[in-house]
Write a protein that holds these residues in place. Structure first.
Motif, mmCIF file in Angstrom:
data_model
loop_
_atom_site.group_PDB
_atom_site.id
_atom_site.type_symbol
_atom_site.label_atom_id
_atom_site.label_comp_id
_atom_site.label_asym_id
_atom_site.label_seq_id
_atom_site.Cartn_x
_atom_site.Cartn_y
_atom_site.Cartn_z
ATOM 1 N N LEU A 50 4.012 -19.042 -22.600
ATOM 2 C CA LEU A 50 3.222 -18.238 -21.668
ATOM 3 C C LEU A 50 4.055 -17.107 -21.072
ATOM 4 N N VAL A 51 5.283 -17.421 -20.652
ATOM 5 C CA VAL A 51 6.135 -16.417 -20.021
ATOM 6 C C VAL A 51 6.657 -15.405 -21.039
ATOM 7 N N PHE A 52 7.319 -15.901 -22.071
ATOM 8 C CA PHE A 52 7.913 -14.984 -23.051
ATOM 9 C C PHE A 52 6.830 -14.260 -23.847
ATOM 10 N N GLY A 53 5.799 -14.979 -24.265
ATOM 11 C CA GLY A 53 4.712 -14.339 -25.000
ATOM 12 C C GLY A 53 3.971 -13.318 -24.160
ATOM 13 N N GLY A 54 3.763 -13.663 -22.887
ATOM 14 C CA GLY A 54 3.072 -12.718 -22.006
ATOM 15 C C GLY A 54 3.852 -11.433 -21.810
ATOM 16 N N VAL A 55 5.153 -11.556 -21.604
ATOM 17 C CA VAL A 55 5.997 -10.370 -21.430
ATOM 18 C C VAL A 55 6.009 -9.524 -22.694
ATOM 19 N N LEU A 56 6.143 -10.173 -23.851
ATOM 20 C CA LEU A 56 6.165 -9.434 -25.117
ATOM 21 C C LEU A 56 4.844 -8.738 -25.380
ATOM 22 N N ARG A 57 3.752 -9.427 -25.097
ATOM 23 C CA ARG A 57 2.435 -8.813 -25.305
ATOM 24 C C ARG A 57 2.263 -7.618 -24.373
ATOM 25 N N TRP A 58 2.778 -7.708 -23.167
ATOM 26 C CA TRP A 58 2.645 -6.632 -22.185
ATOM 27 C C TRP A 58 3.522 -5.435 -22.549
ATOM 28 N N GLN A 59 4.752 -5.708 -22.979
ATOM 29 C CA GLN A 59 5.696 -4.630 -23.242
ATOM 30 C C GLN A 59 5.584 -4.047 -24.650
ATOM 31 N N GLU A 142 -12.890 -13.379 -30.334
ATOM 32 C CA GLU A 142 -12.391 -12.942 -29.027
ATOM 33 C C GLU A 142 -11.369 -11.829 -29.234
ATOM 34 N N ARG A 143 -11.528 -10.712 -28.504
ATOM 35 C CA ARG A 143 -10.654 -9.564 -28.711
ATOM 36 C C ARG A 143 -9.557 -9.426 -27.652
ATOM 37 N N ARG A 144 -9.648 -10.169 -26.565
ATOM 38 C CA ARG A 144 -8.666 -10.020 -25.489
ATOM 39 C C ARG A 144 -7.344 -10.683 -25.870
ATOM 40 N N LEU A 145 -6.284 -9.885 -25.878
ATOM 41 C CA LEU A 145 -4.984 -10.402 -26.279
ATOM 42 C C LEU A 145 -4.462 -11.440 -25.299
ATOM 43 N N SER A 146 -4.814 -11.292 -24.040
ATOM 44 C CA SER A 146 -4.336 -12.249 -23.040
ATOM 45 C C SER A 146 -4.843 -13.653 -23.330
ATOM 46 N N VAL A 147 -6.050 -13.761 -23.880
ATOM 47 C CA VAL A 147 -6.575 -15.080 -24.260
ATOM 48 C C VAL A 147 -5.728 -15.657 -25.390
ATOM 49 N N GLY A 148 -5.311 -14.804 -26.306
ATOM 50 C CA GLY A 148 -4.452 -15.253 -27.392
ATOM 51 C C GLY A 148 -3.115 -15.773 -26.898
ATOM 52 N N VAL A 149 -2.574 -15.146 -25.850
ATOM 53 C CA VAL A 149 -1.315 -15.620 -25.277
ATOM 54 C C VAL A 149 -1.487 -17.038 -24.732
ATOM 55 N N VAL A 150 -2.587 -17.269 -24.037
ATOM 56 C CA VAL A 150 -2.850 -18.594 -23.465
ATOM 57 C C VAL A 150 -3.056 -19.629 -24.571
ATOM 58 N N VAL A 151 -3.790 -19.245 -25.615
ATOM 59 C CA VAL A 151 -3.996 -20.162 -26.745
ATOM 60 C C VAL A 151 -2.658 -20.471 -27.413
ATOM 61 N N GLY A 152 -1.828 -19.456 -27.580
ATOM 62 C CA GLY A 152 -0.501 -19.680 -28.153
ATOM 63 C C GLY A 152 0.323 -20.624 -27.295
ATOM 64 N N ALA A 153 0.238 -20.454 -25.977
ATOM 65 C CA ALA A 153 0.954 -21.357 -25.073
ATOM 66 C C ALA A 153 0.419 -22.781 -25.209
ATOM 67 N N GLY A 154 -0.901 -22.896 -25.394
ATOM 68 C CA GLY A 154 -1.479 -24.216 -25.616
ATOM 69 C C GLY A 154 -0.950 -24.861 -26.877
ATOM 70 N N LEU A 155 -0.797 -24.059 -27.926
ATOM 71 C CA LEU A 155 -0.212 -24.579 -29.171
ATOM 72 C C LEU A 155 1.229 -25.027 -28.951
#
Length: 199
Positions: A50-59, A142-155
């Motif tokens: 969630l943290v690292f993926g979120g930062v990478l998706r944002w930057q 679903e097109r929102r990348l933020s949802v993908g970050v959360v799903v990835g964190a769930g994985l």
């Protein structure tokens, strides 16, 4: 639980790959990670991605989106290339630390190399799971990348619910490999092309 520079640095770096809950500045004995309660690994995997993926998706949103395309285009190749990337990062970290030890350098220098290696490992993990998560949500419409970050964190959490630590570790490496393999493949082939053309 720190690892000494004389005996446990290699094991500690391996622990960084195996233990997603590791704080960036620490190296842990992988046996301690394996012995940790499953809920600790589950929570650690979720938070790390969630943290690292979120930062990478944002930057680096464009690179993440590109990785979704190239990694899922040839998934088996991506897993192979991505696994190579993870092993290469760990190998390089261990090699540098061993060289520092041979010239009598230790302490803070070794800790700094371990820190950098750990950050690279966790960055790869966050990137890989985020790419796979975005691919899954896009497949579902679903097109929102933020949802993908959360799903990835769930994985990143779910893999540690597998029956054994080894299975969880193998699943972790495979998912990260799938996510980072496409960009790794492109980078390696681009580098080879530059060498062949004298660039």
């Amino acid at each position: 639980m720190g690892v000494s520079t004389r005996g446990g640095t290699v094991a500690g770096l391996a622990g960084l790959a195996a233990g997603p809950g590791v704080v960036a500045g620490q190296t842990l004995d992988p046996s301690a990670v394996a012995a940790a309660p499953s809920f600790v690994r589950v929570a650690g995997g979720f938070l790390l991605v969630l943290v690292f993926g979120g930062v990478l998706r944002w930057q680096f949103e464009a690179r993440v989106v590109r990785a979704v395309e190239v990694s899922t285009d040839r998934p088996l190749n991506s897993i192979l290339y991505g696994t190579f990337a993870q092993v290469a990062v760990l190998f390089l970290g261990v090699y540098v630390i061993s060289q520092l030890g041979q010239v009598g350098v230790g302490g803070r220098a070794v800790d700094a190399v371990a820190l950098v290696t750990g950050v690279f490992v966790m960055t790869l993990a966050g990137f890989g799971f985020t790419v796979v998560g975005i691919f899954l949500v896009r497949t579902a419409g679903e097109r929102r990348l933020s949802v993908g970050v959360v799903v990835g964190a769930g994985l990143g959490a779910v893999v540690w619910l597998l029956p054994s630590f080894l299975l969880g570790l193998l699943a972790w490496v495979a998912v990260v490999g799938l996510g980072v393999g496409g960009p790794t493949r492109e980078w390696l082939h681009a580098s080879q092309t530059e060498v062949d053309t004298g660039g």
